[in-house]
Design an enzyme around this catalytic site. Structure first.
Site, PDB file in Angstrom:
ATOM      1  N   GLY A 167      13.898   0.260   9.444  1.00  0.00           N
ATOM      2  CA  GLY A 167      13.925   0.045   7.988  1.00  0.00           C
ATOM      3  C   GLY A 167      14.377   1.320   7.295  1.00  0.00           C
ATOM      4  O   GLY A 167      13.735   1.808   6.363  1.00  0.00           O
ATOM      5  N   CYS A 168      15.525   1.849   7.772  1.00  0.00           N
ATOM      6  CA  CYS A 168      15.927   3.224   7.426  1.00  0.00           C
ATOM      7  C   CYS A 168      16.790   3.363   6.187  1.00  0.00           C
ATOM      8  O   CYS A 168      17.131   4.483   5.803  1.00  0.00           O
ATOM      9  CB  CYS A 168      16.729   3.810   8.586  1.00  0.00           C
ATOM     10  SG  CYS A 168      18.339   2.956   8.768  1.00  0.00           S
ATOM     11  N   GLU A 214      21.931  -4.990   6.665  1.00  0.00           N
ATOM     12  CA  GLU A 214      22.777  -4.764   5.485  1.00  0.00           C
ATOM     13  C   GLU A 214      23.898  -5.780   5.374  1.00  0.00           C
ATOM     14  O   GLU A 214      24.238  -6.451   6.340  1.00  0.00           O
ATOM     15  CB  GLU A 214      23.401  -3.359   5.558  1.00  0.00           C
ATOM     16  CG  GLU A 214      22.406  -2.247   5.740  1.00  0.00           C
ATOM     17  CD  GLU A 214      21.310  -2.229   4.704  1.00  0.00           C
ATOM     18  OE1 GLU A 214      21.549  -2.662   3.549  1.00  0.00           O
ATOM     19  OE2 GLU A 214      20.192  -1.811   5.022  1.00  0.00           O
ATOM     20  N   TYR A 223      -2.339  -8.310  -4.768  1.00  0.00           N
ATOM     21  CA  TYR A 223      -1.842  -7.457  -3.690  1.00  0.00           C
ATOM     22  C   TYR A 223      -2.863  -7.333  -2.548  1.00  0.00           C
ATOM     23  O   TYR A 223      -2.789  -8.053  -1.566  1.00  0.00           O
ATOM     24  CB  TYR A 223      -1.403  -6.077  -4.238  1.00  0.00           C
ATOM     25  CG  TYR A 223      -0.516  -5.377  -3.229  1.00  0.00           C
ATOM     26  CD1 TYR A 223       0.868  -5.518  -3.255  1.00  0.00           C
ATOM     27  CD2 TYR A 223      -1.062  -4.633  -2.194  1.00  0.00           C
ATOM     28  CE1 TYR A 223       1.676  -4.941  -2.284  1.00  0.00           C
ATOM     29  CE2 TYR A 223      -0.258  -4.043  -1.212  1.00  0.00           C
ATOM     30  CZ  TYR A 223       1.101  -4.190  -1.271  1.00  0.00           C
ATOM     31  OH  TYR A 223       1.891  -3.623  -0.302  1.00  0.00           O
ATOM     32  N   LYS A 250      -1.136  -6.573   5.484  1.00  0.00           N
ATOM     33  CA  LYS A 250      -1.369  -5.135   5.648  1.00  0.00           C
ATOM     34  C   LYS A 250      -2.655  -4.864   6.445  1.00  0.00           C
ATOM     35  O   LYS A 250      -2.751  -3.855   7.137  1.00  0.00           O
ATOM     36  CB  LYS A 250      -1.417  -4.443   4.284  1.00  0.00           C
ATOM     37  CG  LYS A 250      -0.070  -4.465   3.541  1.00  0.00           C
ATOM     38  CD  LYS A 250       1.012  -3.699   4.282  1.00  0.00           C
ATOM     39  CE  LYS A 250       2.272  -3.531   3.469  1.00  0.00           C
ATOM     40  NZ  LYS A 250       3.353  -2.886   4.232  1.00  0.00           N
ATOM     41  N   LEU A 300       5.900   2.894  -5.906  1.00  0.00           N
ATOM     42  CA  LEU A 300       7.189   3.420  -6.362  1.00  0.00           C
ATOM     43  C   LEU A 300       8.132   2.284  -6.656  1.00  0.00           C
ATOM     44  O   LEU A 300       7.927   1.160  -6.206  1.00  0.00           O
ATOM     45  CB  LEU A 300       7.793   4.302  -5.272  1.00  0.00           C
ATOM     46  CG  LEU A 300       7.225   5.711  -5.175  1.00  0.00           C
ATOM     47  CD1 LEU A 300       7.832   6.441  -4.007  1.00  0.00           C
ATOM     48  CD2 LEU A 300       7.477   6.497  -6.453  1.00  0.00           C
TER      49      LEU A 300
HETATM   50  N1  LIG Z   1       7.587   0.438  -2.684  1.00  0.00           N
HETATM   51  C1  LIG Z   1       6.307   0.759  -2.828  1.00  0.00           C
HETATM   52  O1  LIG Z   1       5.803   0.966  -3.922  1.00  0.00           O
HETATM   53  C2  LIG Z   1       5.458   0.900  -1.568  1.00  0.00           C
HETATM   54  C3  LIG Z   1       4.223   1.569  -1.680  1.00  0.00           C
HETATM   55  C4  LIG Z   1       3.456   1.737  -0.538  1.00  0.00           C
HETATM   56  C5  LIG Z   1       3.905   1.208   0.684  1.00  0.00           C
HETATM   57  N2  LIG Z   1       5.098   0.560   0.737  1.00  0.00           N
HETATM   58  C6  LIG Z   1       5.523   0.015   2.064  1.00  0.00           C
HETATM   59  O2  LIG Z   1       6.613   0.770   2.565  1.00  0.00           O
HETATM   60  C7  LIG Z   1       7.400  -0.066   3.428  1.00  0.00           C
HETATM   61  C8  LIG Z   1       8.853   0.001   2.987  1.00  0.00           C
HETATM   62  O3  LIG Z   1       8.951  -0.519   1.678  1.00  0.00           O
HETATM   63  P1  LIG Z   1      10.095  -0.079   0.646  1.00  0.00           P
HETATM   64  O4  LIG Z   1       9.545  -0.338  -0.701  1.00  0.00           O
HETATM   65  O5  LIG Z   1      10.605   1.246   1.009  1.00  0.00           O
HETATM   66  O6  LIG Z   1      11.185  -1.238   0.952  1.00  0.00           O
HETATM   67  P2  LIG Z   1      12.762  -1.305   0.846  1.00  0.00           P
HETATM   68  O7  LIG Z   1      13.076  -2.710   0.490  1.00  0.00           O
HETATM   69  O8  LIG Z   1      13.329  -0.205   0.033  1.00  0.00           O
HETATM   70  O9  LIG Z   1      13.228  -1.033   2.392  1.00  0.00           O
HETATM   71  C9  LIG Z   1      13.066  -1.990   3.388  1.00  0.00           C
HETATM   72  C10 LIG Z   1      13.929  -1.632   4.590  1.00  0.00           C
HETATM   73  O10 LIG Z   1      13.773  -2.670   5.577  1.00  0.00           O
HETATM   74  C11 LIG Z   1      15.042  -3.076   6.047  1.00  0.00           C
HETATM   75  N3  LIG Z   1      14.966  -4.460   6.538  1.00  0.00           N
HETATM   76  C12 LIG Z   1      14.457  -5.556   5.912  1.00  0.00           C
HETATM   77  N4  LIG Z   1      14.524  -6.624   6.737  1.00  0.00           N
HETATM   78  C13 LIG Z   1      15.078  -6.199   7.893  1.00  0.00           C
HETATM   79  C14 LIG Z   1      15.396  -6.833   9.128  1.00  0.00           C
HETATM   80  N5  LIG Z   1      15.144  -8.113   9.361  1.00  0.00           N
HETATM   81  N6  LIG Z   1      15.964  -6.081  10.092  1.00  0.00           N
HETATM   82  C15 LIG Z   1      16.250  -4.753   9.897  1.00  0.00           C
HETATM   83  N7  LIG Z   1      15.944  -4.107   8.752  1.00  0.00           N
HETATM   84  C16 LIG Z   1      15.380  -4.825   7.774  1.00  0.00           C
HETATM   85  C17 LIG Z   1      15.958  -2.911   4.859  1.00  0.00           C
HETATM   86  O11 LIG Z   1      17.320  -2.904   5.273  1.00  0.00           O
HETATM   87  C18 LIG Z   1      15.440  -1.564   4.324  1.00  0.00           C
HETATM   88  O12 LIG Z   1      16.007  -0.532   5.085  1.00  0.00           O
HETATM   89  C19 LIG Z   1       6.790  -1.463   3.344  1.00  0.00           C
HETATM   90  O13 LIG Z   1       5.902  -1.660   4.412  1.00  0.00           O
HETATM   91  C20 LIG Z   1       6.010  -1.426   2.038  1.00  0.00           C
HETATM   92  O14 LIG Z   1       4.963  -2.342   1.998  1.00  0.00           O
HETATM   93  C21 LIG Z   1       5.905   0.414  -0.339  1.00  0.00           C
END
Ligand SMILES: NC(=O)c1ccc[n+]([C@@H]2O[C@H](COP(=O)([O-])OP(=O)(O)OC[C@H]3O[C@@H](n4cnc5c(N)ncnc54)[C@H](O)[C@@H]3O)[C@@H](O)[C@H]2O)c1
Length: 403
Positions: free
Chosen positions: A49-50, A76, A242, A251, A280
């Site tokens: 998920g980079c 992507e 949530y 979670k 965020l």
């Molecule tokens: N955004 C927030 O406020 C927040 C806060 C705390 C924790 N988190 C957690 O952090 C983690 C990442 O969230 P984010 O907000 O950065 O999300 P994001 O949507 O920015 O990133 C998600 C990533 O997952 C990849 N992805 C999705 N489906 C995929 C698949 N089937 N195969 C390969 N890659 C795939 C996407 O390409 C992307 O790189 C999650 O577990 C989220 O719950 C987010």
């Protein structure tokens, strides 16, 4: 082509390549400034998920902060003749280009992280990257940062869909349209048992466990590997939708998986953690009811108090002050955690004064004063920036020639 943002209901349908490149570069500069490789910091890192949000920041911090070779996995859409690709498509290519220029080895794989095929491709990529970096093909940090609406179970072939719903009773909460400042009420009906189970399948910890198992079987994990996955807890007012809702159940399962993985890895000196991160504005979080409203008020408070952070600042703190705080001893017990064993980088968000003042602010915000009393402008900026728009220094009237 001139590209302007196309936004519907807090979802952005396009992206700007030049802006995405600029955002990646800015994060790189910060990582280089704040982190230094020392004995014990990682040399070979996998980020699942980079391409955006927390995963992108995790990869940038490992690569440019610690000089690690990185393998990144994401899903992507490339550009077509008429439409730009996804933001992650440009972020990955910016990352790989900058990494090459800095002499860092990197491979970005595009495809479904939940599949067995991607796990096999990743093992090959790890070996390739390690060979090019002239290091042993042993991963010493795995970051699991997927946020996905669907998952096809590789064992059954069944596609599961996640939902963001409360459990037990329906939920109504204020939400905002970040483009106009309009406040409305968003409601969600209580989830069915099937919806809960599906959300756990998609966003729970099963796939994280499968990743560690596959990497371990292939012999590409260092004996002292560290792995972390991300979660969110948030303030009580968001709990019905949530923490106590479908996503919270998923979670909980992620935490279960973290403990199971930790038990396996710790035999050889490795360790697993769930890190609780700050709320965020990322592509995933803008569509959760109450969150945009809460985050707009939270940001105002945190900026006023001088403790606001974005993804990259959060991850720098996660690496420097938590995961690698005791880099020289690499003793996992030295990583600061809460009573449940979780890493807390949401500590500043959850500080008593921040929460009290944010809630008081939420009580005062109306459509008339929303731009003054909340940081809806900051929310909108961060959201646009996550898609490569509204980035300082980028000329949005310029023709984008190559998509
Ligand atoms: N955004 C927030 O406020 C927040 C806060 C705390 C924790 N988190 C957690 O952090 C983690 C990442 O969230 P984010 O907000 O950065 O999300 P994001 O949507 O920015 O990133 C998600 C990533 O997952 C990849 N992805 C999705 N489906 C995929 C698949 N089937 N195969 C390969 N890659 C795939 C996407 O390409 C992307 O790189 C999650 O577990 C989220 O719950 C987010």
């Amino acid at each position: 082509m001139i590209i302007k943002p196309m936004i519907r209901n807090n979802i952005c349908l396009n992206s700007h390549p030049t802006g995405c490149f600029a955002v990646v570069k800015r994060q790189i500069e910060l990582a280089k400034k704040e982190l230094r490789p020392v004995e014990g910091t990682p040399k070979l890192v996998l980020v699942v998920g980079c391409s955006t949000g927390y995963g992108l920041a995790s990869r940038i911090a490992a690569g440019f902060g610690y000089g690690a070779a990185t393998v990144g996995i994401s899903l992507e859409k490339p550009a077509s003749e008429t439409k730009p690709g996804t933001p992650g498509y440009y972020n990955n290519s910016a990352f790989d280009r900058e990494a090459a220029a800095a002499g860092l080895q990197s491979v970005s794989l595009d495809g479904d992280a939940f599949s067995n095929e991607m796990k096999d491709r990743t093992v090959e990529a790890i070996k390739k990257v390690a060979a090019a970096a002239k290091i042993e093909a042993k991963i010493d940090l795995v970051i699991y940062s997927l946020a996905s609406p669907v998952r096809t179970d590789p064992k059954t072939g069944i596609m599961h869909r996640s939902v963001i719903k409360p459990i037990g009773k329906s939920y109504s909460g204020k939400t905002i349209d970040m483009m106009t400042g309009t406040i409305s009420t968003a409601s969600a009906e209580s989830a069915t048992d099937e919806e809960i189970a599906n959300t756990v399948k998609v966003m729970g910890g099963e796939d994280w466990e499968l990743w560690i198992e596959a990497l371990s079987k292939a012999g590409v994990l260092s004996s002292k590997v560290k792995t972390a996955a991300y979660t969110y807890l948030g303030p009580e007012l968001s709990w019905p939708i949530y923490k106590n809702g479908t996503i919270g159940r998923a979670k909980e399962d992620l935490e279960r998986a973290g403990k199971a993985i930790n038990a396996k890895l710790s035999a050889s000196g490795g360790a697993a953690w769930v890190s609780v991160n700050k709320a965020l504005v990322t592509r995933a979080s803008a569509v959760i009811p109450i969150i945009p409203f809460y985050v707009s008020c939270l940001f105002k408070e945190m900026k006023e108090k001088g403790i606001h952070e974005g993804c990259i600042e959060q991850i720098i703190r996660l690496y420097r002050d938590r995961l690698y705080a005791a880099a020289t001893t690499s003793d996992p017990k030295k990583v600061p955690v809460d009573s449940e064993g979780r890493i807390r980088i949401d500590d500043w968000e959850m500080r008593e004064d921040v929460q009290k003042d944010t809630l008081a602010r939420m009580g005062k915000v109306t459509e008339e004063n929303i731009f003054e009393l909340s940081d809806i402008a900051g929310f909108k900026h961060d959201f646009l920036e996550a898609h490569g728009f509204d980035v300082p220094g980028v000329d949005y009237d310029a023709d984008v020639r190559s998509l």
